[in-house]
Design a protein around this motif. Sequence first.
Motif, PDB file in Angstrom:
ATOM      1  N   ASN A 174      -8.469   6.543 -17.150  1.00  0.00           N
ATOM      2  CA  ASN A 174      -8.313   6.307 -18.577  1.00  0.00           C
ATOM      3  C   ASN A 174      -8.747   7.531 -19.385  1.00  0.00           C
ATOM      4  O   ASN A 174      -9.642   8.277 -18.968  1.00  0.00           O
ATOM      5  CB  ASN A 174      -9.137   5.104 -19.027  1.00  0.00           C
ATOM      6  N   ALA A 175      -8.109   7.708 -20.519  1.00  0.00           N
ATOM      7  CA  ALA A 175      -8.447   8.781 -21.448  1.00  0.00           C
ATOM      8  C   ALA A 175      -9.067   8.172 -22.691  1.00  0.00           C
ATOM      9  O   ALA A 175      -8.453   7.330 -23.351  1.00  0.00           O
ATOM     10  CB  ALA A 175      -7.209   9.587 -21.819  1.00  0.00           C
ATOM     11  N   VAL A 176     -10.300   8.571 -22.986  1.00  0.00           N
ATOM     12  CA  VAL A 176     -10.966   8.136 -24.216  1.00  0.00           C
ATOM     13  C   VAL A 176     -10.842   9.260 -25.226  1.00  0.00           C
ATOM     14  O   VAL A 176     -11.254  10.399 -24.969  1.00  0.00           O
ATOM     15  CB  VAL A 176     -12.451   7.806 -23.957  1.00  0.00           C
ATOM     16  N   LEU A 177     -10.259   8.961 -26.378  1.00  0.00           N
ATOM     17  CA  LEU A 177     -10.084   9.941 -27.448  1.00  0.00           C
ATOM     18  C   LEU A 177     -11.096   9.644 -28.537  1.00  0.00           C
ATOM     19  O   LEU A 177     -11.037   8.587 -29.179  1.00  0.00           O
ATOM     20  CB  LEU A 177      -8.651   9.881 -27.984  1.00  0.00           C
ATOM     21  N   ARG A 178     -12.034  10.543 -28.723  1.00  0.00           N
ATOM     22  CA  ARG A 178     -13.183  10.294 -29.602  1.00  0.00           C
ATOM     23  C   ARG A 178     -13.159  11.246 -30.789  1.00  0.00           C
ATOM     24  O   ARG A 178     -12.994  12.463 -30.646  1.00  0.00           O
ATOM     25  CB  ARG A 178     -14.477  10.464 -28.824  1.00  0.00           C
ATOM     26  N   ALA A 179     -13.334  10.699 -31.969  1.00  0.00           N
ATOM     27  CA  ALA A 179     -13.396  11.489 -33.200  1.00  0.00           C
ATOM     28  C   ALA A 179     -14.816  11.988 -33.429  1.00  0.00           C
ATOM     29  O   ALA A 179     -15.786  11.401 -32.946  1.00  0.00           O
ATOM     30  CB  ALA A 179     -12.946  10.636 -34.386  1.00  0.00           C
ATOM     31  N   ASP A 180     -14.944  13.076 -34.169  1.00  0.00           N
ATOM     32  CA  ASP A 180     -16.271  13.584 -34.535  1.00  0.00           C
ATOM     33  C   ASP A 180     -16.876  12.773 -35.680  1.00  0.00           C
ATOM     34  O   ASP A 180     -18.094  12.723 -35.825  1.00  0.00           O
ATOM     35  CB  ASP A 180     -16.180  15.062 -34.941  1.00  0.00           C
TER      36      ASP A 180
END
Length: 254
Positions: A192-198
């Motif tokens: 899985n790819a977790v896309l995290r914002a700052d």
Amino acid sequence: MSFFGKNIKKIRGVKGLSQQAFAELFELKRGTLGAYEEGRSEPKIETIIRIANYFSIAIDDLLTRELTVNQLLKFKGDLTTYAEDIKREQFANIPCITDNTSNEYIAFYDKPFFIKELPIVQLPVNPTKEFRAYTVSNLEMTSHDKGFYPKDVVIGEKVPQTVIKKLNTGTLVFVVVGNKLIFRRLYVANNNAVLRADHKNIEDEEYSLSDIKEIWRVRYVFFRRIPEFSDAVEDKLIMIERELLKMKNRLGNE
């Protein structure tokens, strides 16, 4: 009739030389040069030879026919711009995704005809690699007034599917997944790819790696405004100064 006068006047125009500057170059009086250009006087053979040799122009050409600007630019010697001799550096043409094209990009990201119609950014990067530029459109990658703001541009290098798992934790990427184009930090967990914002108020988005249609690892960044670096640098200098003062005090007490 000699074309000498017309030709030296044209040479001056190509070189951007005044009559005075041209005359001084060949130890002539300005009035004498003016007389040559107006056809009121003919130069000595020594003067003709000096001018012809200086600009690498055949004496016959200088005297018997009116030279064009294009012909003058092709002559070697001091006159030429050397445009034909310079090996021009080839910049890579990088298609740029903008606010106006982001929705269409999601639908046509793999269509060459669409990619060719995107705006182009030219950069001195490896032209054999595939790059894409992305214009930031939101505040998801900001934190405490720092980070990426709308109109900033990031340049990404294409990442093959087989390499995604090898990317460093927290790598900046922009991806096409589902019906979205997302710019965030990548964290890979299993498949899985977790896309995290700052931005702390933005929740993570998680997708299966197999659902990612396209992924670009950010290599270069162009800020619309100058980032604030001074605070961090000043804080470090103050900390170093304090540590040095402590060391000095300790040495003085020993």
